[in-house]
Design a protein around this motif. Structure first.
Motif, PDB file in Angstrom:
ATOM      1  N   ILE A  89       0.832  -1.212   0.000  1.00  0.00           N
ATOM      2  CA  ILE A  89       0.000   0.000   0.000  1.00  0.00           C
ATOM      3  C   ILE A  89       0.862   1.256   0.000  1.00  0.00           C
ATOM      4  O   ILE A  89       0.605   2.224  -0.726  1.00  0.00           O
ATOM      5  N   ASP A  90       1.913   1.243   0.828  1.00  0.00           N
ATOM      6  CA  ASP A  90       2.802   2.409   0.893  1.00  0.00           C
ATOM      7  C   ASP A  90       3.526   2.635  -0.429  1.00  0.00           C
ATOM      8  O   ASP A  90       3.816   3.765  -0.798  1.00  0.00           O
ATOM      9  N   GLU A  91       3.794   1.555  -1.145  1.00  0.00           N
ATOM     10  CA  GLU A  91       4.537   1.667  -2.400  1.00  0.00           C
ATOM     11  C   GLU A  91       3.662   2.167  -3.542  1.00  0.00           C
ATOM     12  O   GLU A  91       4.096   2.976  -4.371  1.00  0.00           O
ATOM     13  N   TYR A  92       2.407   1.723  -3.597  1.00  0.00           N
ATOM     14  CA  TYR A  92       1.588   1.985  -4.778  1.00  0.00           C
ATOM     15  C   TYR A  92       0.365   2.865  -4.511  1.00  0.00           C
ATOM     16  O   TYR A  92      -0.192   3.435  -5.454  1.00  0.00           O
ATOM     17  N   LEU A  93      -0.054   3.003  -3.248  1.00  0.00           N
ATOM     18  CA  LEU A  93      -1.303   3.713  -2.977  1.00  0.00           C
ATOM     19  C   LEU A  93      -1.126   4.926  -2.068  1.00  0.00           C
ATOM     20  O   LEU A  93      -2.130   5.499  -1.642  1.00  0.00           O
ATOM     21  N   MET A  94       0.111   5.329  -1.749  1.00  0.00           N
ATOM     22  CA  MET A  94       0.341   6.460  -0.855  1.00  0.00           C
ATOM     23  C   MET A  94       1.402   7.387  -1.440  1.00  0.00           C
ATOM     24  O   MET A  94       2.224   6.989  -2.271  1.00  0.00           O
ATOM     25  N   SER A  95       1.362   8.637  -0.987  1.00  0.00           N
ATOM     26  CA  SER A  95       2.354   9.655  -1.353  1.00  0.00           C
ATOM     27  C   SER A  95       3.044  10.125  -0.077  1.00  0.00           C
ATOM     28  O   SER A  95       2.411  10.197   0.990  1.00  0.00           O
ATOM     29  N   SER A  96       4.325  10.443  -0.172  1.00  0.00           N
ATOM     30  CA  SER A  96       5.075  10.851   1.016  1.00  0.00           C
ATOM     31  C   SER A  96       6.265  11.705   0.611  1.00  0.00           C
ATOM     32  O   SER A  96       6.666  11.739  -0.559  1.00  0.00           O
ATOM     33  N   PHE A  97       6.836  12.387   1.578  1.00  0.00           N
ATOM     34  CA  PHE A  97       8.073  13.135   1.380  1.00  0.00           C
ATOM     35  C   PHE A  97       8.922  13.003   2.638  1.00  0.00           C
ATOM     36  O   PHE A  97       8.419  12.725   3.730  1.00  0.00           O
ATOM     37  N   ARG A  98      10.220  13.205   2.466  1.00  0.00           N
ATOM     38  CA  ARG A  98      11.169  13.126   3.575  1.00  0.00           C
ATOM     39  C   ARG A  98      11.964  14.418   3.659  1.00  0.00           C
ATOM     40  O   ARG A  98      12.226  15.063   2.649  1.00  0.00           O
ATOM     41  N   VAL A  99      12.366  14.759   4.883  1.00  0.00           N
ATOM     42  CA  VAL A  99      13.129  15.980   5.141  1.00  0.00           C
ATOM     43  C   VAL A  99      14.283  15.625   6.053  1.00  0.00           C
ATOM     44  O   VAL A  99      14.104  14.907   7.045  1.00  0.00           O
ATOM     45  N   ARG A 100      15.474  16.110   5.718  1.00  0.00           N
ATOM     46  CA  ARG A 100      16.653  15.880   6.537  1.00  0.00           C
ATOM     47  C   ARG A 100      17.061  17.177   7.225  1.00  0.00           C
ATOM     48  O   ARG A 100      16.639  18.275   6.844  1.00  0.00           O
ATOM     49  N   THR A 101      17.932  17.042   8.220  1.00  0.00           N
ATOM     50  CA  THR A 101      18.296  18.200   9.039  1.00  0.00           C
ATOM     51  C   THR A 101      19.242  19.160   8.345  1.00  0.00           C
ATOM     52  O   THR A 101      19.471  20.251   8.848  1.00  0.00           O
ATOM     53  N   ASP A 102      19.812  18.775   7.202  1.00  0.00           N
ATOM     54  CA  ASP A 102      20.779  19.640   6.549  1.00  0.00           C
ATOM     55  C   ASP A 102      20.139  20.575   5.539  1.00  0.00           C
ATOM     56  O   ASP A 102      20.807  21.047   4.624  1.00  0.00           O
ATOM     57  N   ASP A 103      18.836  20.846   5.698  1.00  0.00           N
ATOM     58  CA  ASP A 103      18.155  21.788   4.822  1.00  0.00           C
ATOM     59  C   ASP A 103      17.215  22.643   5.660  1.00  0.00           C
ATOM     60  O   ASP A 103      16.699  22.207   6.683  1.00  0.00           O
ATOM     61  N   GLU A 104      16.977  23.874   5.207  1.00  0.00           N
ATOM     62  CA  GLU A 104      16.169  24.810   5.990  1.00  0.00           C
ATOM     63  C   GLU A 104      14.705  24.391   6.054  1.00  0.00           C
ATOM     64  O   GLU A 104      13.969  24.836   6.931  1.00  0.00           O
ATOM     65  N   ILE A 105      14.252  23.541   5.134  1.00  0.00           N
ATOM     66  CA  ILE A 105      12.870  23.085   5.195  1.00  0.00           C
ATOM     67  C   ILE A 105      12.609  22.303   6.478  1.00  0.00           C
ATOM     68  O   ILE A 105      11.463  22.215   6.944  1.00  0.00           O
ATOM     69  N   TYR A 106      13.665  21.735   7.085  1.00  0.00           N
ATOM     70  CA  TYR A 106      13.511  21.065   8.384  1.00  0.00           C
ATOM     71  C   TYR A 106      13.012  22.060   9.430  1.00  0.00           C
ATOM     72  O   TYR A 106      12.108  21.752  10.208  1.00  0.00           O
ATOM     73  N   ASN A 107      13.594  23.257   9.453  1.00  0.00           N
ATOM     74  CA  ASN A 107      13.144  24.270  10.406  1.00  0.00           C
ATOM     75  C   ASN A 107      11.700  24.680  10.144  1.00  0.00           C
ATOM     76  O   ASN A 107      10.917  24.896  11.079  1.00  0.00           O
ATOM     77  N   MET A 108      11.339  24.803   8.867  1.00  0.00           N
ATOM     78  CA  MET A 108       9.965  25.195   8.527  1.00  0.00           C
ATOM     79  C   MET A 108       8.971  24.143   8.979  1.00  0.00           C
ATOM     80  O   MET A 108       7.935  24.463   9.593  1.00  0.00           O
ATOM     81  N   LEU A 109       9.281  22.879   8.699  1.00  0.00           N
ATOM     82  CA  LEU A 109       8.346  21.809   9.043  1.00  0.00           C
ATOM     83  C   LEU A 109       8.241  21.617  10.549  1.00  0.00           C
ATOM     84  O   LEU A 109       7.144  21.392  11.086  1.00  0.00           O
ATOM     85  N   MET A 110       9.363  21.728  11.277  1.00  0.00           N
ATOM     86  CA  MET A 110       9.315  21.560  12.725  1.00  0.00           C
ATOM     87  C   MET A 110       8.515  22.678  13.387  1.00  0.00           C
ATOM     88  O   MET A 110       7.805  22.440  14.369  1.00  0.00           O
ATOM     89  N   LEU A 111       8.627  23.892  12.879  1.00  0.00           N
ATOM     90  CA  LEU A 111       7.829  24.981  13.431  1.00  0.00           C
ATOM     91  C   LEU A 111       6.348  24.719  13.204  1.00  0.00           C
ATOM     92  O   LEU A 111       5.515  24.949  14.099  1.00  0.00           O
TER      93      LEU A 111
END
Length: 638
Positions: free
Chosen positions: A74-96
């Motif tokens: 299901i996760d492979e074919y029926l879901m959408s997701s994204f990942r964020v690592r700590t070495d990018d500023e989007i980490y700060n945006m998402l954590m806030l």
């Protein structure tokens, strides 16, 4: 030996366990005794329960296997997701954003932090200067122990279900498998959010909302970035966010109004999108540079901060005197600049790049001692220390970055190379000078000018006087606003009169605006006290400056004397070495002369060769000559 015979020997009363338990007893010693004791004393027969337990464990294993496989499918074919690592500023945006959500506040397994942002040593470290309250505004506290730090609650490691716009989403916080040794445990992590459906539109809306919330927090601030080295083991330099400062109004910059307006108009015209197209159509590099020069404390850095805040730009500060300021490092930093930003090169005259191209034919004086150490050269090649030619290529070379405002500051413009400040690299020169009468008055008015936020709206609304109890806060009515306007006008008029009196006591072109501001800040709530202390301050400041000049002169004199002593000692050392070499040479010559003279005085047996030439005779030659003489005598007789 048969295990059944052993079991019969262990249980002589005939209570031998069931043979099916033999294998279990083999793997779990004592199991048969345990089952026998249960059967004897409690009447519990495991022959009935063990198959049931085996069936339960089997079903659990089968369910775990099929559920894991089904969820992976299901996760492979029926879901959408994204990942964020700590070495990018989007980490700060998402954590806030996560910290402001209801499921994060109600989670039973959570992490509590005073700083939400990544402390990663790669890119976005050092951004813990902001403390945010629940509404996203900076929290200000007057606690004598220091500013209060807001506690932020975020879900702990694992998977968490939450709802966003009516859709179920899964937030997962897990350890990063590609761990780096010198990173802390809190930095070796990844964030991921998943949703059902193959369309990632909902996830992109979430990221956009998190980005807008993060930018709104810094809407009225100027973000400052500084260059930093790579990892602890070396690497390319990067831009690191160091702090955020409230936007500084241009009215607080002590400079002539005409000069400020000209600077604003020039920068506004350059930042206009139509100007970029105009530059591109004519093949002109899209760059703009300003040079701010003047004595220390005259407001050069303040003008840079005000200009960045006025146009909502980030400031990128480069230190050319840093040990990491190499040509390759600066090239990498400038290539990573955004297209709309302000680059600040402070105190460029102290970077050791002055007058390195104006004297190409200058040769150093010959040194009699070839072993003496040579001074370090400031014009090194690529890969070493930064050279002037390397800096010029970075600023406006073929591969230089476009679309940025460049501001250089210096205290001594006469020390700068003309190639560095020529038109094209520096398009406007802004001079700063010591405070004159007009500037002194402006500083006084800026310090003591009344602001509406500094007067209690409650007093304006209810007419309460100072010293009475504070009534309930209500919005001021029209009468209160009129009263505020009259009070503001009266205070402003009085401050205007006091500013003229204050400027009359401060000599022109003798003190910097920073020095005058320091005096006023000591009496920031009493302009009368500042006016009264002006005369004594002038006398004391002059005295301190004179003492400082005397100390500096004495220090320079001692340094000069030490240099002279050192030079004299070196000269004497060289003279002694020269005399020693001369004496050694004379001794060698005398020895050679003595050897030659002793060789000449040695007696030799000369031999006539007809014309006075002498050569040594050997016994054989003498014998032959004697024989020849005898033969000649005999021939004469015949």
């Amino acid at each position: 030996m048969d295990p059944f015979i052993n079991m019969s020997a262990q249980f002589p009363n005939g209570a031998v366990p069931n043979p099916r338990f033999v294998l279990l007893d083999y793997f779990f010693p004592g199991f048969s005794m345990f089952t026998s004791a249960l059967h004897t004393y409690l009447g519990i027969d495991l022959n009935f329960y063990i198959p049931l337990l085996v069936a339960i464990f089997g079903l659990n294993f089968v369910w775990s296997y099929f559920s894991t496989s089904a969820w992976a499918w299901i996760d492979e074919y029926l879901m959408s997701s994204f990942r964020v690592r700590t070495d990018d500023e989007i980490y700060n945006m998402l954590m806030l954003w996560i910290s402001r959500q209801k499921f994060s506040q109600n989670s039973r397994r959570f992490l509590v932090n005073t700083d939400l942002y990544s402390r990663s040593s790669y890119i976005w470290g050092g951004s813990n200067d902001d403390s945010d309250d629940e509404d996203g505004d900076e929290e200000i506290s007057v606690d004598i122990l220091g500013p209060k730090q807001t506690l932020h609650y975020t879900p702990s490691f694992g998977s968490h279900l939450f709802w966003y716009k009516g859709w179920p989403l899964f937030f997962e916080r897990h350890q990063n498998q590609q761990q780096i040794n010198f990173q802390s445990a809190s930095e070796r992590e990844e964030l991921s959010i998943s949703c059902f459906g193959r369309n990632p539109r909902l996830l992109k809306e979430l990221l956009l909302e998190a980005r807008q919330m993060y930018l709104k927090k810094d809407e009225r601030k100027t973000l400052i970035y500084r260059s930093s080295s790579g990892s602890a083991y070396g690497g390319e330099p990067y831009w690191q966010r160091s702090m955020s400062r409230p936007n500084r109004p241009f009215s607080t910059v002590i400079l002539s109004e005409k000069m400020k307006q000209d600077l604003i108009d020039d920068a506004a015209d350059y930042l206009n999108p139509a100007t970029r197209r105009w530059y591109a159509n004519r093949g002109i590099p899209y760059r703009r540079g300003y040079l701010l020069y003047g004595p220390p404390g005259t407001g050069k850095s303040s003008l840079s901060l005000a200009l960045a805040g006025y146009f909502r730009m980030k400031i990128y500060i480069v230190s050319l005197s840093s040990i990491n300021a190499t040509e390759e490092g600066l090239t990498s930093l400038f290539s990573n600049l955004p297209t709309r930003c302000l680059v600040l090169l402070e105190d460029i005259d102290t970077a050791g790049l002055t007058h390195t191209r104006e004297e190409p034919d200058a040769t150093p004086a010959p040194d009699s001692n070839p072993n003496s150490p040579k001074p370090p050269s400031t014009n090194t090649g690529s890969g070493g220390r930064l050279s002037l030619s390397g800096l010029l290529n970075i600023l406006d070379g073929v591969a230089s970055q476009e679309g940025r405002l460049l501001i250089m500051t210096t205290n001594h413009i006469d020390k700068l190379d003309k190639a560095l400040i020529r038109p094209g690299r520096v398009d406007m020169i802004v001079p700063f000078s010591l405070a004159d009468k007009t500037m002194t008055e402006s500083i006084f008015r800026a310090i003591y000018a009344p602001f509406e936020s500094e007067i209690s709206a409650t007093e304006l609304a209810l007419g309460s006087k100072s010293g009475t109890s504070t009534p309930k806060r209500i919005e001021p009515d029209e009468e209160a606003k009129e009263r505020w306007a009259r009070q503001h006008a009266e205070i402003s008029q009085r401050i205007e009169v006091l500013s003229v009196q204050f400027s009359a006591k401060i000599p022109e072109h003798e003190f910097s605006p920073a020095e005058i501001q320091g005096l006023l800040l000591k009496h920031k709530r009493s302009p009368d006290d500042a006016l009264e202390a002006a005369d004594d301050w002038v006398i004391q400041t002059r005295k301190d400056k004179k003492e400082k000049e005397v100390q500096e002169a004495e220090k320079r004199r001692k340094e000069q004397e030490e240099e002279e002593k050192k030079a004299k000692a070196e000269e004497e050392q060289k003279k002694k070495e020269s005399e020693g070499n001369t004496a050694k040479t004379e001794g060698v010559d005398q020895k050679k002369s003595a050897e030659t003279k002793s060789a000449d005085d040695t007696p030799k047996e000369p031999q006539s060769t007809g014309e006075g030439e002498v050569k040594a005779e050997t016994p054989e030659v003498a014998k032959d000559e004697k024989k020849n003489t005898a033969s000649d005598s005999e021939y004469e007789r015949v």
